[in-house]
Design a protein around this motif. Structure first.
Motif, PDB file in Angstrom:
ATOM      1  N   ARG B 475      38.370  29.007  51.434  1.00 57.30           N
ATOM      2  CA  ARG B 475      39.757  29.397  51.716  1.00 57.30           C
ATOM      3  C   ARG B 475      40.622  29.443  50.467  1.00 57.30           C
ATOM      4  O   ARG B 475      41.839  29.601  50.580  1.00 57.30           O
ATOM      5  N   TYR B 477      42.373  30.989  47.312  1.00 54.35           N
ATOM      6  CA  TYR B 477      42.785  32.296  46.810  1.00 54.35           C
ATOM      7  C   TYR B 477      43.117  32.176  45.334  1.00 54.35           C
ATOM      8  O   TYR B 477      43.584  31.134  44.882  1.00 54.35           O
ATOM      9  N   GLY B 481      45.887  36.904  44.722  1.00 54.85           N
ATOM     10  CA  GLY B 481      45.934  36.965  46.180  1.00 54.85           C
ATOM     11  C   GLY B 481      44.644  37.383  46.839  1.00 54.85           C
ATOM     12  O   GLY B 481      44.646  37.784  48.001  1.00 54.85           O
ATOM     13  N   LEU B 483      40.379  36.329  47.582  1.00 52.19           N
ATOM     14  CA  LEU B 483      39.527  35.143  47.718  1.00 52.19           C
ATOM     15  C   LEU B 483      38.900  34.801  46.362  1.00 52.19           C
ATOM     16  O   LEU B 483      38.367  35.669  45.672  1.00 52.19           O
ATOM     17  N   TYR B 485      36.331  32.692  45.605  1.00 54.33           N
ATOM     18  CA  TYR B 485      34.889  32.450  45.487  1.00 54.33           C
ATOM     19  C   TYR B 485      34.105  33.314  46.461  1.00 54.33           C
ATOM     20  O   TYR B 485      34.514  33.493  47.614  1.00 54.33           O
TER      21      TYR B 485
END
Lengths: 244, 546
Positions: B475, B477, B481, B483, B485
């Motif tokens: 989860r 970021y 903005g 992700l 990973y």
């Protein structure tokens, strides 16, 4: 007046009383939470475009179950921003309407597969299943090389479809009668059996040599199943669009 | 072992076994092109072996009417040994799959040895093989003592144990062949499920008949828990396993429910398998063995009433916390969360009732590893029920779900609570049953204790770390903005924790092997002519004037 403990003091002298008490007290939760799910219309959305699994996809799904894939892969994208961005539109109840049993899963040792269909080529899937580390070097998934060596059992697929119909999946007599041929035809696009598959399951059905071998193997079935994940209906994409 | 059966019972058991052999034969013929046939052959072979076992004792002298002056403990002995075999097998397979996540090539290109097929062998092996046999064996022991009466007959307990282990063997061998319903902790297919219902009804009837013969006006609290275990597991098992087989000669069936209803039913079952198999039954064990071993009465009778009915009522609502943020209607999720949090009250009532029972006996806890097993079990019970309520909160669950945190939580309960209370109870019962003063080696009990505790702690800490890191990486970021990973990044980060977990599991497995050896040696050294102790007899002097 008798206190609760006084009442219990008497109750615990009666084996039948205890038994009935336990059954009563333990039944309430399940009745309240489960029974309404079968009657409330809102539980499952409408999806008129939803199609059933073809015999080959169903056979692939059964291989997915047999190998315990659900132990490491979920098929349920939660309504969380990061999940929707990573995997695609969140899963709707209707998408697993024909899933007996459901394969929502409980653990992601590997990624969610609810929207896997169409994301990779058949060749990628075959290479990945033969040895996952050939395409994803860090993977800890077992190799499933034997799937490509094992011929698919198709002669009893009619029985499978008939059992699915008994639990509520709308397979027609025509589909049940031709289950074996359709399973063969879907993986062998150049044979006369291929035509019947699109006739019975719709033009959008994938009819391809999934596993690429000369005979129909378990690899064909599993890849056919993986390529339909999340694509039995457009409902989730439509909901996502409407919400934008 | 079987010489305790009367002549009639020997005849009847031969009839039952012959009938089952015939069923096995029919299965083997009908399912010759399917794993169904293999299972038929397994049923046949096991029943024929059992027939030999009965015949070997057929002309042994019959037990006299004076048998009713003695408790019937042969089945309990058998159940304990079988439970110890299952625990070694189950833990071994568990550690094997743990190493497979470190090195996936440990599958050796064989279907039966891949993670997905071995995992249920591990879970069923430890839960049903080890836990189930231990529950059945101790329940026979406890119900006779607390009712101060012998079981009504000799055949029923053997039928229950034999039938139950037949179920476990069919389950485990089925997984290796890929026979599974895919419902977690309810993997066995339709025919095994039907057989388990038969066995379970026999178990319930035996329990009720023994209760009916009790010389004690009140039914002791341990029996309430064993009863709840038997009754509710039956309810859960029947509803969750409703399915339509594709034919009577195939293993395959299709679940009656689909999608969201199936998911809710499965987790109503799954969570309450935790409640009524892994909690209620083992609380029954604790309520007998802990006070007896500590030499202290249960701290509070009222607390045990509150916690018993609280657990029986609240748990059944909690299953939906496994489905937060899914396609399950939100009101069901909210109910599940609410009841999961409330569940902490009866859970901690039980845990504190257990720990307060030890007041005045803490010096024994220090010196006696057997009692220390039970004490640590109660502590882990308290910890993991707190953790469970916490993880059921929707916002916490959004992080923990699908990660190794869940695995860590399960093992805190399974290793720390279930296995520890069972080892404690088994170490207490073995010298009583085989009439030795102590275990063969009290030192090895001590060694086992520290291996088990160290293994559990390493395991649980490794999974907390990996689970929380995993959940956070999924989860996170970055500044733009998006992700931060990929999934593979999170997988790579798990590697050191997977090694630590496998080592923790190895320690726990080693402890199990030490326990098996110690129990085996105790049985060997047990003198067959040892004199009877009062523990073997319903004490006549204390009988009420009924």
């Amino acid at each position: 007046m008798m206190t609760p403990f006084g009442f219990h003091y008497r109750l615990e002298r009666k084996a039948i009383g205890l038994v009935l008490g336990i059954i009563l007290v333990a039944s309430i939760g399940g009745i309240v939470e489960i029974a309404p799910l079968f009657t409330i219309h809102q539980t499952v959305e409408d999806a008129p475009d939803m199609r059933v699994y073809t015999p080959l996809e169903l056979a692939g799904r059964n291989i997915y179950i047999r190998e315990g894939c659900y132990a490491c892969h979920s098929q349920m994208i939660r309504t969380l921003r990061d999940e929707v961005e990573r995997y695609g539109p969140y899963s709707l109840a209707v998408e697993s309407k024909y899933d007996h049993p459901m394969l929502w899963g409980s653990k992601r040792t590997g990624p969610d597969l609810a929207r896997l269909g169409g994301k990779y080529s058949d060749e990628w899937h075959v290479a990945h299943l033969l040895n996952p580390r050939d395409v994803v070097p860090e993977s800890v998934m077992p190799a499933y090389a034997w799937l490509a060596r094992t011929p698919l059992k198709i002669d009893d697929l009619g029985n499978h479809l008939a059992a699915m119909r008994k639990v509520g999946v709308p397979y027609t007599d025509d589909m049940i009668a031709n289950a074996k041929d359709d399973a063969y035809g879907q993986a062998k696009p150049d044979t006369p059996f291929a035509e019947g598959v699109t006739k019975r399951y719709g033009d959008a059905t994938n009819v391809r040599a999934f596993g690429g071998g000369t005979t129909v193997t378990e690899m064909d079935a599993l890849v056919a199943y993986l390529q339909i994940l999340g694509r039995l209906t457009d409902a989730a994409h439509k909901t996502a669009k409407a919400g934008e | 072992m079987l010489a305790g059966l009367t002549r009639n019972e020997r005849d009847l058991s031969l009839v039952i076994l012959a009938a089952l052999t015939l069923v096995g034969l029919l299965m083997a013929i009908a399912g010759r092109n399917d794993p169904f046939g293999v299972h038929g052959a397994i049923v046949m072979v096991i029943c024929i072996l059992a027939i030999f076992a009965v015949i070997a004792n057929y002309y042994a002298p019959e037990p006299g009417e004076d048998r009713f002056d003695r408790y019937y403990d042969e089945p309990t002995k058998f159940g304990i040994v079988v439970a110890m075999i299952w625990v070694v097998v189950g833990l071994f397979v568990g550690d094997w799959v743990a190493w497979q996540l470190v090195n996936p090539n440990l599958t050796f290109d064989a279907g039966w040895a891949s993670f997905g097929r071995l995992r249920p062998v591990h879970t069923s092996g430890v839960i049903f093989g080890f836990g189930g046999n231990a529950l059945i064996a101790t329940s026979f022991y406890v119900m006779q003592r607390t009712c101060r009466t012998r079981m009504p007959d000799q055949l029923s307990p053997w039928f229950v144990l034999f039938g139950y282990n037949l179920f476990c063997i069919i389950a485990a061998s089925g997984y290796l062949m890929g026979v599974t319903q895919s419902k977690e902790y309810a993997e066995p297919e339709w025919y095994a499920d039907i057989w388990l219902v038969v066995v379970w009804v026999a178990y319930f009837v035996l329990y009720m008949r023994t209760l009916a013969r009790r010389k004690e006006p009140h039914i002791y609290v341990a029996n309430w828990y064993y009863l709840a275990f038997i009754l509710v597991v039956a309810m859960l098992h029947i509803v969750n396993n409703l399915a339509v087989p594709i034919s009577l000669s195939s293993v395959k069936s299709y679940s009656l429910f689909s999608g969201v209803q199936d998911a809710m039913t499965e987790w109503w079952y799954g969570h309450n398998a935790v409640a009524f198999f892994l909690t209620s039954g083992f609380l029954g064990m604790m309520y007998y063995y802990m006070p007896v071993r500590a030499g202290r009465p249960i701290f509070s009778y009222r607390l045990s009433i509150i916690s018993f009915w609280g657990i029986t009522f609240f748990y059944m609502w909690a299953g939906s916390h496994h489905l937060h943020y899914t396609a399950l209607p939100q009101w069901v999720q909210t109910l599940g969360m609410t009841f999961s949090v409330m569940l902490l009250v009866p859970s901690w009532a039980s845990a504190s009732n257990a720990l307060l029972t030890l007041n005045g006996a803490w010096h024994k806890v220090r010196d006696d590893a057997t009692l220390r097993f039970m004490m640590v079990a109660a502590v882990f019970y308290g910890l993991s029920t707190f953790e469970g309520s916490f993880m059921a909160i929707r916002s916490v669950n959004s992080l923990s779900h699908y990660t190794d945190w869940t695995v860590g939580h399960v093992h805190a309960g399974a290793l720390g609570w279930v296995a520890m209370i069972t080892f404690g109870s088994i170490y207490a019962s073995v010298p009583w049953l085989w009439k030795t003063k102590t275990m063969y080696s009290p030192k090895l009990v001590e060694v086992h204790f520290w291996l088990a505790l160290a293994g559990t702690i390493i395991y649980v800490f490794a999974m907390w770390n990996s689970g929380i890191i995993q959940g956070l990486m999924w989860r996170t970021y970055n500044e733009s903005g998006t992700l931060a990973y990929s999934f593979v990044d999170s997988l790579v980060a798990m590697h050191p924790y997977y090694i630590a977990r496998a080592i923790g599991g190895l320690l726990f497995l080693t402890g199990g092997v030490v326990a098996f050896y110690n129990i085996w040696m105790t049985i060997r050294m047990a003198a067959s002519a040892a004199s009877e102790t009062p523990r073997d007899r319903p004490v006549p002097a204390l009988q009420p004037a009924e």
